[in-house]
Design a protein around this motif. Structure first.
Motif, short mmCIF file in Angstrom:
data_model
loop_
_atom_site.label_atom_id
_atom_site.label_comp_id
_atom_site.label_asym_id
_atom_site.label_seq_id
_atom_site.Cartn_x
_atom_site.Cartn_y
_atom_site.Cartn_z
N ARG A 161 44.43 94.87 6.54
CA ARG A 161 44.58 94.16 5.57
C ARG A 161 43.60 94.87 4.48
NH1 ARG A 161 44.85 88.57 3.95
NH2 ARG A 161 44.16 88.07 6.19
N PRO A 162 44.58 95.28 3.26
CA PRO A 162 43.95 95.89 2.18
C PRO A 162 42.85 95.01 1.38
CG PRO A 162 46.12 95.33 1.67
CD PRO A 162 46.02 94.90 2.89
N ARG A 163 42.21 95.76 0.34
CA ARG A 163 41.52 95.11 -0.52
C ARG A 163 42.44 94.21 -1.34
NH1 ARG A 163 38.49 97.84 2.17
NH2 ARG A 163 37.00 99.31 1.64
N CYS A 164 41.68 93.10 -1.74
CA CYS A 164 42.29 91.99 -2.45
C CYS A 164 43.04 92.40 -3.54
CB CYS A 164 41.30 90.86 -3.23
SG CYS A 164 40.48 89.72 -1.83
N SER A 165 44.25 92.06 -3.94
CA SER A 165 44.84 92.44 -5.20
C SER A 165 44.49 91.50 -6.22
CB SER A 165 46.49 92.44 -4.95
OG SER A 165 46.85 90.95 -4.72
N THR A 166 44.75 91.74 -7.74
CA THR A 166 44.73 90.89 -8.75
C THR A 166 45.51 89.39 -8.07
OG1 THR A 166 44.81 92.68 -10.08
CG2 THR A 166 45.13 90.44 -11.15
N GLU A 167 46.50 89.41 -7.64
CA GLU A 167 47.21 88.18 -7.25
C GLU A 167 46.23 87.39 -6.27
OE1 GLU A 167 48.85 91.16 -7.62
OE2 GLU A 167 49.63 90.62 -9.61
N ASP A 168 45.94 88.12 -5.45
CA ASP A 168 44.83 87.65 -4.16
C ASP A 168 43.78 87.06 -4.87
OD1 ASP A 168 46.48 88.61 -2.16
OD2 ASP A 168 45.27 90.17 -2.00
N MET A 169 43.12 87.52 -5.89
CA MET A 169 42.02 87.04 -6.40
C MET A 169 42.19 85.86 -7.39
SD MET A 169 39.98 90.23 -7.77
CE MET A 169 39.74 92.03 -6.92
N LEU A 170 43.29 85.93 -8.01
CA LEU A 170 43.79 84.80 -9.01
C LEU A 170 43.80 83.34 -7.74
CD1 LEU A 170 45.99 86.44 -11.43
CD2 LEU A 170 43.76 85.24 -11.75
N GLN A 171 44.66 83.70 -6.88
CA GLN A 171 44.71 82.69 -5.78
C GLN A 171 43.40 82.13 -5.30
OE1 GLN A 171 48.24 82.09 -5.12
NE2 GLN A 171 47.06 80.02 -4.05
N LEU A 172 42.53 83.05 -4.70
CA LEU A 172 41.28 82.41 -4.50
C LEU A 172 40.60 81.55 -5.36
CD1 LEU A 172 39.62 85.79 -2.97
CD2 LEU A 172 40.75 83.93 -1.73
N LEU A 173 40.68 81.94 -6.69
CA LEU A 173 40.08 81.23 -7.52
C LEU A 173 40.74 79.74 -7.62
CD1 LEU A 173 39.70 83.59 -10.58
CD2 LEU A 173 37.66 82.76 -9.37
N GLN A 174 41.91 79.81 -7.37
CA GLN A 174 42.82 78.41 -7.50
C GLN A 174 42.47 77.77 -6.20
OE1 GLN A 174 47.15 78.80 -7.60
NE2 GLN A 174 46.91 78.02 -9.68
N ASP A 175 42.36 78.45 -5.04
CA ASP A 175 42.20 77.60 -3.65
C ASP A 175 40.82 77.12 -3.51
OD1 ASP A 175 44.80 78.21 -3.30
OD2 ASP A 175 44.59 79.79 -1.88
N TYR A 176 39.76 77.69 -3.80
CA TYR A 176 38.32 77.54 -3.34
C TYR A 176 37.47 76.89 -4.43
CZ TYR A 176 40.30 79.81 0.62
OH TYR A 176 41.14 79.83 1.66
N ASP A 177 36.69 75.67 -4.19
CA ASP A 177 35.98 75.05 -5.10
C ASP A 177 34.66 75.43 -5.09
OD1 ASP A 177 38.35 73.74 -6.12
OD2 ASP A 177 38.11 72.19 -4.79
N CYS A 178 34.45 75.57 -3.85
CA CYS A 178 32.76 75.86 -3.69
C CYS A 178 32.74 77.29 -2.92
CB CYS A 178 32.48 74.86 -2.44
SG CYS A 178 30.68 75.27 -1.76
N TRP A 179 31.84 78.16 -3.82
CA TRP A 179 31.67 79.61 -3.27
C TRP A 179 30.30 79.70 -2.62
CZ3 TRP A 179 35.26 83.71 -4.64
CH2 TRP A 179 36.58 83.37 -5.09
N VAL A 180 30.04 80.19 -1.64
CA VAL A 180 28.67 80.30 -1.07
C VAL A 180 28.36 82.03 -0.98
CG1 VAL A 180 27.02 79.98 0.96
CG2 VAL A 180 29.07 78.30 0.33
N PHE A 181 27.53 82.40 -1.55
CA PHE A 181 27.25 83.85 -1.70
C PHE A 181 26.04 84.45 -0.88
CE2 PHE A 181 29.45 82.83 -5.34
CZ PHE A 181 30.49 83.71 -5.37
N ASP A 182 26.02 85.07 -0.11
CA ASP A 182 24.88 85.95 0.48
C ASP A 182 24.14 86.55 -0.85
OD1 ASP A 182 23.27 87.25 2.58
OD2 ASP A 182 24.48 88.94 1.54
N LEU A 183 22.97 86.83 -0.79
CA LEU A 183 22.37 87.51 -1.65
C LEU A 183 22.12 88.91 -1.60
CD1 LEU A 183 19.66 84.94 -2.45
CD2 LEU A 183 21.31 85.39 -4.00
N ASP A 184 21.49 89.51 -0.59
CA ASP A 184 20.84 90.91 -0.29
C ASP A 184 22.31 91.68 0.04
OD1 ASP A 184 18.11 91.60 -0.65
OD2 ASP A 184 18.05 89.99 1.00
N GLY A 185 22.83 92.80 -0.95
CA GLY A 185 23.95 93.43 -0.39
C GLY A 185 25.34 92.72 -1.02
N THR A 186 25.21 91.74 -1.45
CA THR A 186 26.26 90.92 -2.30
C THR A 186 26.07 90.78 -3.64
OG1 THR A 186 26.62 89.86 0.03
CG2 THR A 186 27.67 88.93 -1.92
#
Lengths: 326, 326
Positions: free
Chosen positions: A23-48
């Motif tokens: 699977r390649p890197r997210c395309s622009t379309e993938d990213m827009l889809q992610l923003l549509q699909d997910y309401d909660c974003w949990v982030f790691d800190l170090d390295g992210t």
């Protein structure tokens, strides 16, 4: 212990990766889809979000845009050195607005776990790790000792060692002052006190505690003690799914509408997979192309749903999504 | 980390053990047979010959009688803290005559292993352990550093760390001054120097370095580094069969006519089994009745051919055998 130079490293291996990756890197379309699909974003800190004290380019803007889109933004770090309060301070220092309840660190996870099982408050915890663990234990009413207070203590075969028989849990995390004394003391509690619990905030092998070098993580502490007591710890941080309950209860979050963003396959991505979330790997931390390709090719490999070079890359499409929303 | 009080412990569990054991202790007839069947006797030291600095009762006399019967008597310890020369001194101090070639210690095993694979002498070894390892490495012409010289060094996240790119092997053993600095330095060599070897003198969890207490063994050192580098070491001491070749060549010994005597199932007895020797477990060290019974009941347990409460028990029958011989 790769020195992170994400841009250079990625461009060098792009050709090989494109051929080998499933699977390649997210395309622009993938990213827009992610923003549509997910309401909660949990982030790691170090390295992210940051490396050492340096915020990764574009990440602050991307997070700001996520929030403008009404997303819940949480932070979850396996670094056990600090308490949630200290992480909050650091977030604010680097220009990342947050509330203490938005922050999950593995020092908190250890305290929350002991609290959840009704740890006998007449017993104590012995800590091999930093002050943050002791602060979080105190916050749930558990007395602890050890930690940085034992940094200068040395064991000697010329004198016998005594330990506190009232220690009911050994809690360990990354410890830049790990010593034979601490390993021996913890092992005596675990081997000689009946029912003494062995709690690991996490078992991360390495961490980017400074920008250009990987340092020994909690894996060193856990490995040393495990090498003596010959049993596995209860892990409370990533990839243990333990904290998901706490998150779900506090933030009214559904795993199916949530996405975990992190740089480590064996903790961040595995935690996301273990809890039923979508997972997004970023290449700004410990995972290099070689490791990603190897995991993808392995039948029992940890496979993220999505991959981006850097979370900062989202700022462009987040901006676009925001404009569409207006 | 059981405090050893062999006589008391054994008598308390005798009844249960007799019922649960698949093989009881050696009878007088068994012992006389052993003396007839085996020409070469290889002994562990800590927990078998002595505990800390105290020789176990009757053992010196039993060894003297073995030698009078013309048996070859060798010593093999996983304790890597000293060189063979130091162990020879200790043997002589406690009244146990020996020659340096009769002594095998895991510090020697690490050096002998690197020598056997033709370790590039333009490279160096980084030692996490005691001076004995460095002395044995020097004896085969391998330059080393670290060890006790690094005891006072501390890592700090406020300054970056450099390592020697000419380190071609990390050699680790029990280290009573194990520290985060040493773990970090060793890990940098292993992760950043291509082909750097990870050598463990042994992986013993615990050892009786003092008479009444078990201390963290090389398992702590190995576990800490393994927890960071995420790979297994090459083990050169027990239970690795590596040293059997050296013994066979030097002493003209046949495994089928040899017996390994020791207190640990996972090292001494396993080494004997791995090398095709007979094995005799003594209960004067780390193995208690519970562990023995558990191993005997397990399908993949390590099962000694013979068991004695103490090797000192042999002195009576050895005396008898000696008289018969006259």
């Amino acid at each position: 212990m790769t020195v992170v130079a994400a841009d250079a490293a990625v461009s060098q291996v792009d050709a090989a990766a494109a051929a080998a990756s499933t699977r390649p890197r997210c395309s622009t379309e993938d990213m827009l889809q992610l923003l549509q699909d997910y309401d909660c974003w949990v982030f790691d800190l170090d390295g992210t979000i940051w490396r050492g004290n340096e915020v990764i380019e574009g990440v602050l803007e991307a997070l700001e845009l996520l929030r403008k889109l009404g997303k819940k933004v949480l932070f979850m770090t396996n670094n056990s050195m600090k308490s949630r309060g200290s992480y909050l301070d650091k977030c604010l220092q680097v220009g990342l607005p947050a509330h203490v309840d938005d922050i999950y660190c593995s020092s908190y996870s250890a305290a929350a776990y002991l609290d959840s099982i009704g740890f006998d408050r007449s017993k104590k915890a012995y800590v091999v790790g930093e002050r943050g663990i002791m602060q979080e234990l105190a916050a749930v009413g558990i007395e602890s000792f050890g930690g940085p207070d034992d940094n200068e203590k040395r064991a000697s075969f010329s004198s016998e060692m005594l330990h506190d028989t009232q220690v009911g849990a050994v809690v360990c995390g990354v410890d830049p002052n790990l010593s034979y004394y601490k390993v021996q003391y913890a092992s005596m509690c675990l081997l000689l006190n009946p029912g003494c619990l062995f709690i690991a905030t996490n078992t991360d092998a390495r961490g980017h505690f400074t920008p250009n070098l990987e340092w020994a993580g909690a894996g060193a502490t856990v490995g040393a003690i495990k090498g003596v007591v010959e049993r596995d710890p209860i892990v409370t941080g990533k990839p243990s799914p333990f904290l998901m309950q706490d998150i779900a209860a506090k933030h009214n979050v559904q795993p199916a509408k949530s996405i975990m963003v992190g740089d480590r396959l064996d903790t961040d991505i595995l935690w996301g997979l273990n809890t039923g979330m979508a997972t997004l790997l970023v290449m700004t931390g410990v995972t290099d192309e070689q490791l990603l390709v190897a995991q993808r090719g392995s039948s029992n490999g940890v496979k993220p749903h999505f991959v981006m070079d850097s979370f900062g890359d989202l700022r462009r499409v987040a901006q676009q999504a925001l404009q569409q929303q207006k």
